[in-house]
Design a protein around this motif. Structure first.
Motif, mmCIF file in Angstrom:
data_model
loop_
_atom_site.group_PDB
_atom_site.id
_atom_site.type_symbol
_atom_site.label_atom_id
_atom_site.label_comp_id
_atom_site.label_asym_id
_atom_site.label_seq_id
_atom_site.Cartn_x
_atom_site.Cartn_y
_atom_site.Cartn_z
ATOM 1 N N MET A 190 0.818 -1.206 0.000
ATOM 2 C CA MET A 190 0.000 0.000 0.000
ATOM 3 C C MET A 190 0.856 1.262 0.000
ATOM 4 S SD MET A 190 -3.233 -0.401 -0.353
ATOM 5 C CE MET A 190 -3.753 1.244 0.183
ATOM 6 N N ASN A 191 1.976 1.240 0.707
ATOM 7 C CA ASN A 191 2.864 2.408 0.690
ATOM 8 C C ASN A 191 3.331 2.715 -0.727
ATOM 9 O OD1 ASN A 191 2.733 3.024 3.385
ATOM 10 N ND2 ASN A 191 4.685 2.093 3.924
ATOM 11 N N VAL A 202 -9.348 8.554 -3.660
ATOM 12 C CA VAL A 202 -8.526 7.453 -4.184
ATOM 13 C C VAL A 202 -8.019 6.540 -3.074
ATOM 14 C CG1 VAL A 202 -6.460 6.869 -5.503
ATOM 15 C CG2 VAL A 202 -7.850 8.835 -6.168
ATOM 16 N N LEU A 203 -7.519 7.122 -1.972
ATOM 17 C CA LEU A 203 -6.936 6.297 -0.920
ATOM 18 C C LEU A 203 -7.910 5.264 -0.349
ATOM 19 C CD1 LEU A 203 -4.529 8.476 1.265
ATOM 20 C CD2 LEU A 203 -3.993 6.869 -0.559
ATOM 21 N N PRO A 204 -9.132 5.669 0.046
ATOM 22 C CA PRO A 204 -10.056 4.642 0.563
ATOM 23 C C PRO A 204 -10.377 3.558 -0.468
ATOM 24 C CG PRO A 204 -10.794 6.838 1.193
ATOM 25 C CD PRO A 204 -9.686 7.022 0.179
ATOM 26 N N LEU A 205 -10.442 3.953 -1.740
ATOM 27 C CA LEU A 205 -10.699 2.969 -2.796
ATOM 28 C C LEU A 205 -9.545 1.987 -2.910
ATOM 29 C CD1 LEU A 205 -12.502 1.976 -5.103
ATOM 30 C CD2 LEU A 205 -11.339 3.622 -6.601
ATOM 31 N N ASP A 239 -9.799 -2.897 3.212
ATOM 32 C CA ASP A 239 -10.069 -2.053 4.375
ATOM 33 C C ASP A 239 -10.035 -0.587 3.953
ATOM 34 O OD1 ASP A 239 -10.190 -0.691 6.750
ATOM 35 O OD2 ASP A 239 -8.599 -1.805 7.739
ATOM 36 N N SER A 240 -11.194 -0.038 3.635
ATOM 37 C CA SER A 240 -11.244 1.373 3.246
ATOM 38 C C SER A 240 -11.231 2.293 4.460
ATOM 39 C CB SER A 240 -12.499 1.653 2.410
ATOM 40 O OG SER A 240 -13.677 1.369 3.142
ATOM 41 N N ARG A 257 -9.176 5.809 5.134
ATOM 42 C CA ARG A 257 -9.887 7.066 5.383
ATOM 43 C C ARG A 257 -9.354 7.702 6.657
ATOM 44 N NH1 ARG A 257 -14.388 5.118 4.931
ATOM 45 N NH2 ARG A 257 -14.685 5.585 2.718
ATOM 46 N N TYR A 258 -9.094 6.876 7.680
ATOM 47 C CA TYR A 258 -8.470 7.406 8.899
ATOM 48 C C TYR A 258 -7.107 8.008 8.585
ATOM 49 C CZ TYR A 258 -5.359 7.410 12.884
ATOM 50 O OH TYR A 258 -4.413 7.789 13.805
#
Length: 250
Positions: free
Chosen positions: A38-39, A189-192, A200-201, A205-206
């Motif tokens: 993810m990074n 984009v990040l939560p997606l 884990d969206s 989001r956090y």
């Protein structure tokens, strides 16, 4: 203590202080296995350049003792271990056991052993004596700490005279157009990505919310000075999306 004093932010939510640490732990328990993937996706690989710059600014030398807080999967700790050599020591520390175990396995697989130790620790209450380290770093972890000033105070306490504290963290873009693009990316984009890749969206989001709640560059600089660090300065990277703060214990 008033009700307001007994609460803190978890992203945009206000939660009881005693709950924040548990919630942050749950976030990183959820993403530990996909953290490195993810990074790379989130930053398009630029996080490697940010970390390389932080390692350069840390000024670590052979034979020195280094503490890397919120070490995660150990990118900084691995580089420091190679720099300090067999006569030095690096402690890789995190409050989250899942992240620390994942990081240890990753570094063991890379053959980075011998001068590297792993310690489960809270940055607000470090289990080390005064004047123990030549350098203390925290990368992308300070925003998750409940009492940030206490963590900075602890970093200063365990530093040796002449030692450096270094904070690498998401920060605040320095111009409005970049801020608008960054907001769109962070909250759309990040939560997606989190949902598609890590399943884990909510955790991502956090992440976006915690960045917005983190002190901006001048405020964090004043917090380093309040901790007793001197010659404090910061360096903006990628237009201020990330900043490196550095201070010395004189």
């Amino acid at each position: 203590m008033s009700e307001e004093d007994s609460r803190t932010h978890f992203g945009y939510q206000q939660v009881p202080i005693e709950e924040k640490q548990q919630r942050v732990r749950a976030v990183f328990d959820s993403v530990a296995d996909r953290y490195d993937v993810m990074n790379d996706l989130m930053s398009l690989g630029i996080h490697r350049l940010w970390k390389r710059r932080a390692i350069s600014l840390a000024g670590v030398r052979r034979g020195q003792h280094v503490l890397d807080l919120a070490s995660g999967t150990g990118d900084l700790a691995a580089s420091f271990a190679q720099i300090v050599g067999t006569s030095g020591r690096v402690i890789m520390s995190d409050i989250n056991q899942a992240m620390l175990m994942h990081g240890r396995e990753r570094l063991d697989n890379r053959g980075i052993v011998g001068n590297l130790e792993y310690i489960l620790a809270n940055a607000e209450h470090l289990p080390f004596a005064n004047n123990s380290f030549d350098c203390v770093t925290i990368a992308f972890g300070l925003r998750n700490v409940t009492h940030k000033q206490e963590a900075l105070n602890e970093m200063q306490r365990v530093l040796r005279p002449g030692g450096r504290a270094l904070v690498l963290e998401f920060s605040h873009p320095t111009n409005a157009p970049l801020q608008r693009i960054y907001d769109l990316y962070s909250f759309s984009v990040l939560p997606l990505l989190g949902r598609c890749v890590a399943g884990d969206s909510d955790s991502y989001r956090y992440l976006a919310e915690s960045i917005r709640m983190h002190p901006d560059q001048p405020h964090l600089l004043s917090m380093l000075e309040q901790a007793g660090l001197e010659r404090c300065e910061f360096f903006n990277l990628t237009g201020g999306i990330v900043a490196i703060h550095r201070g010395y214990k004189l």
